[in-house]
Design a protein around this motif. Structure first.
Motif, PDB file in Angstrom:
ATOM      1  N   ALA A 252       0.796  -1.149  -0.031  1.00  0.00           N
ATOM      2  CA  ALA A 252      -0.199   0.006   0.037  1.00  0.00           C
ATOM      3  C   ALA A 252       0.905   1.322   0.092  1.00  0.00           C
ATOM      4  CB  ALA A 252      -0.765   0.049   1.176  1.00  0.00           C
ATOM      5  N   ALA A 253       1.861   1.355   0.648  1.00  0.00           N
ATOM      6  CA  ALA A 253       2.759   2.462   0.806  1.00  0.00           C
ATOM      7  C   ALA A 253       3.690   2.561  -0.244  1.00  0.00           C
ATOM      8  CB  ALA A 253       3.728   2.374   2.116  1.00  0.00           C
ATOM      9  N   TYR A 254       4.126   1.519  -0.991  1.00  0.00           N
ATOM     10  CA  TYR A 254       4.889   1.536  -2.378  1.00  0.00           C
ATOM     11  C   TYR A 254       4.104   2.095  -3.436  1.00  0.00           C
ATOM     12  CZ  TYR A 254       7.722  -0.202  -6.271  1.00  0.00           C
ATOM     13  OH  TYR A 254       8.606  -0.097  -7.325  1.00  0.00           O
ATOM     14  N   LEU A 255       2.650   1.695  -3.422  1.00  0.00           N
ATOM     15  CA  LEU A 255       1.825   2.229  -4.785  1.00  0.00           C
ATOM     16  C   LEU A 255       1.025   3.292  -4.486  1.00  0.00           C
ATOM     17  CD1 LEU A 255       0.085  -1.279  -5.504  1.00  0.00           C
ATOM     18  CD2 LEU A 255       2.010  -0.067  -6.501  1.00  0.00           C
ATOM     19  N   GLY A 256       1.279   3.850  -2.827  1.00  0.00           N
ATOM     20  CA  GLY A 256       0.323   4.967  -2.677  1.00  0.00           C
ATOM     21  C   GLY A 256      -0.932   4.775  -2.457  1.00  0.00           C
TER      22      GLY A 256
END
Length: 61
Positions: A7-11
């Motif tokens: 989730a953090a990597y893909l925003g």
């Protein structure tokens, strides 16, 4: 990577990751017991498969 890492990597939100997994629209994942994990190569392949040159273009396969 974990769902939180993805989730953090893909925003995106964790809820988006869960929904994409349930609908089969997200990156390939691995279940390790009760844990969901994503391999970096699978995430990058999913990103590449969804590359577009315009907002009206269909997804390339």
């Amino acid at each position: 990577m974990s769902q939180k890492d993805l989730a953090a990597y893909l925003g995106k939100s964790i809820a988006w990751c869960e929904r994409a997994r349930w609908e089969g629209n997200g990156p390939v994942f691995v279940k390790l017991g009760r844990n969901v994990r994503y391999r970096a190569a699978d995430v990058l392949a999913w990103i590449e498969a969804n590359a577009r040159t315009s907002t009206t273009e269909e997804v390339r396969h």
